[in-house]
Motif scaffolding. Structure first.
Motif, PDB file in Angstrom:
ATOM      1  N   LYS A 196       2.494  -2.906 -12.561  1.00  0.00           N
ATOM      2  CA  LYS A 196       1.667  -1.629 -12.730  1.00  0.00           C
ATOM      3  C   LYS A 196       1.853  -0.620 -14.021  1.00  0.00           C
ATOM      4  N   TRP A 197       3.223  -0.464 -14.094  1.00  0.00           N
ATOM      5  CA  TRP A 197       3.694   0.621 -14.789  1.00  0.00           C
ATOM      6  C   TRP A 197       3.465   0.024 -16.327  1.00  0.00           C
ATOM      7  N   GLN A 227      -0.137   0.195 -17.444  1.00  0.00           N
ATOM      8  CA  GLN A 227      -0.852   1.533 -17.813  1.00  0.00           C
ATOM      9  C   GLN A 227      -0.063   1.817 -18.981  1.00  0.00           C
ATOM     10  N   PHE A 234       2.327   7.762 -11.776  1.00  0.00           N
ATOM     11  CA  PHE A 234       2.331   7.241 -13.002  1.00  0.00           C
ATOM     12  C   PHE A 234       1.574   7.985 -14.236  1.00  0.00           C
ATOM     13  N   GLY A 285       3.364  13.838  -9.024  1.00  0.00           N
ATOM     14  CA  GLY A 285       2.598  12.877  -8.050  1.00  0.00           C
ATOM     15  C   GLY A 285       2.764  13.702  -6.757  1.00  0.00           C
ATOM     16  N   HIS A 297       2.778   1.444  -3.580  1.00  0.00           N
ATOM     17  CA  HIS A 297       1.732   1.968  -4.582  1.00  0.00           C
ATOM     18  C   HIS A 297       0.973   3.063  -4.588  1.00  0.00           C
ATOM     19  N   PHE A 298       1.128   3.620  -3.261  1.00  0.00           N
ATOM     20  CA  PHE A 298       0.371   4.780  -2.943  1.00  0.00           C
ATOM     21  C   PHE A 298       1.300   5.921  -3.705  1.00  0.00           C
ATOM     22  N   TYR A 299       2.470   5.974  -3.565  1.00  0.00           N
ATOM     23  CA  TYR A 299       3.157   7.101  -4.195  1.00  0.00           C
ATOM     24  C   TYR A 299       3.444   7.008  -5.640  1.00  0.00           C
ATOM     25  N   SER A 300       3.425   5.437  -6.090  1.00  0.00           N
ATOM     26  CA  SER A 300       3.672   5.538  -7.657  1.00  0.00           C
ATOM     27  C   SER A 300       2.285   5.521  -8.429  1.00  0.00           C
ATOM     28  N   ASP A 301       1.311   5.216  -7.657  1.00  0.00           N
ATOM     29  CA  ASP A 301      -0.066   5.259  -8.383  1.00  0.00           C
ATOM     30  C   ASP A 301      -0.354   6.906  -8.582  1.00  0.00           C
ATOM     31  N   TYR A 302       0.093   7.713  -7.884  1.00  0.00           N
ATOM     32  CA  TYR A 302      -0.109   9.210  -8.079  1.00  0.00           C
ATOM     33  C   TYR A 302       0.700   9.509  -9.330  1.00  0.00           C
ATOM     34  N   SER A 346       0.945  -1.360   0.144  1.00  0.00           N
ATOM     35  CA  SER A 346       0.173  -0.001  -0.155  1.00  0.00           C
ATOM     36  C   SER A 346       0.653   1.015   0.019  1.00  0.00           C
TER      37      SER A 346
END
Ligand code: SAM
Length: 357
Positions: A192-193, A196, A168, A344, A161-166, A158
């Motif tokens: 994830k990358w 996307q 990407f 991000g 991913h929290f940081y990379s989700d914003y 969590s």
């Protein structure tokens, strides 16, 4: 932004600050228990305030425990008490509802808290000595893809991913503006990358390089989305110098990856990345540098997160000062050709090319 040029506190404030530091573990645990026991949510639900007696009837904890917790909450600044009634503060609002705060708190508690006791030993030995609270592994990365306790694993992912989700969605157009046909994603993690990227650019083919357990995890997910013909996997440990990087890429992408390594290891990895590039290719590095933050709270969070790397992750890496990091880029025979801050929550994108190009 340099937040650290001058001392900001009066002597009285400094003495108060010293007490906050002294009791920081108490403050953290009290806040977490106030949150997880439902006390803060219950107080929040009573906008007109709630008495201790009323709280006792609503929370499933001994009355003594509720009393010491809410009294600690007053000093911490989570609660105010007026005419015998407790109400929440703005800080409590963030503890309860701000996703960033929640992710950071769960990561601190579930992954780092017990291990942090071994900070001094970790620094002296340059090994993540705190990791032994969970088991025996050389680094946390081997543990994450195998048998780290479920709660720690969940909070780690969590947090990551929290940081990379914003970051990407914001960074995809910058990378694919160069139209790379082949991209090597080192430290590709759960894919994830790649997922996307496939949705963003119909022409790109990606190779994910990561430790074997991760590659297996990402594979099924990407194939089930119908991208199986555009993905390849190259499992391996980048610290093993005999493990050759695949070659022939228009782009190498590393997100939140190089912070997992020491200065010398970064130089070695980047030197091998350079060899993986096609002529005219670029290396894209997405990192969080503590000296490139808009807010002092972000710089603070990153400086403290460095200690997670010391104690739990690998004992020799950190969230870097960009000046230290860029020296490693240059030592690897690369130059930074583009930089973009404030992506991000707290990221910087560095675009690098061979120094001689
Ligand atoms: C912090 S995660 C970043 C994941 C992803 N790129 C992101 O931005 O969310 C670091 C990744 O590096 C991988 N990694 C760490 N040490 C490695 C090593 N020695 N060799 C290969 N991959 C490694 C981990 O398995 C993990 O997937």
């Amino acid at each position: 932004m340099n937040f650290y040029e001058k001392e900001k506190l009066t002597a009285l404030q400094a003495k108060e600050e010293a007490q906050w530091i002294t009791f920081a573990p108490f403050v953290f645990q009290a806040t977490r228990v106030l949150r997880d026991s439902g006390i803060l949510t219950t107080v929040e639900a009573h906008r007109e305030g709630i008495t201790l007696e009323q709280l006792n009837g609503k929370i499933d904890l001994p009355a003594y425990g509720i009393r010491v917790l809410v009294e600690a909450g007053l000093g911490i600044g989570l609660l105010v008490l007026s005419e015998g009634k407790y109400k929440i503060t703005k800080t409590t609002y963030f503890i309860l509802h701000d996703e960033l705060t929640k992710v950071n708190m769960d990561f601190t508690h579930d992954v780092c808290y017990n291990g942090m006791y071994f900070l001094e030993e970790s620094i002296k030995n340059q090994k993540p000595e705190g990791l032994k609270v969970f088991g025996e592994w050389p680094t946390i990365y081997q543990a994450l893809s195998t048998n780290l306790p479920e709660k720690a694993k969940k909070s780690w992912f969590s947090f990551d991913h929290f940081y990379s989700d914003y970051a990407f969605p914001e960074v995809l157009p910058h990378v694919y503006h160069y139209k790379p046909k082949t991209l090597l994603d080192i430290g590709g993690n759960t894919g994830k990358w790649s997922m996307q990227s496939f949705a963003h650019d119909p022409d790109v083919n990606i190779t994910i390089m990561d430790l074997p357990g991760y590659v297996d995890g990402a594979k099924g997910k990407i194939e089930s989305l119908g991208y199986g013909n555009r993905i390849k996997f190259h499992p391996g440990n980048v610290l093993d110098d005999s493990h050759k990087f695949p070659q022939g890429f228009d782009a190498v992408w590393m997100s939140q990856f190089l912070d997992c390594f020491s200065d010398d290891e970064i130089v070695s990895i980047l030197t091998r990345c350079k060899k993986a590039l096609n002529p005219g290719g670029r290396i894209f590095i997405l990192e969080t540098f503590w000296d490139r933050q808009r807010f002092e709270a972000s710089a603070f969070s990153l400086q403290q997160t460095s200690l997670y790397f010391t104690v739990m992750a690998n004992g020799n890496s950190q969230m870097y000062d960009s000046k230290v990091f860029i020296k490693c880029v240059e030592r690897a025979g690369l130059k930074v050709v583009e930089e973009k801050d404030y992506i991000g929550v707290s990221h910087t994108l560095l675009v690098c090319q061979p120094a001689e190009s």
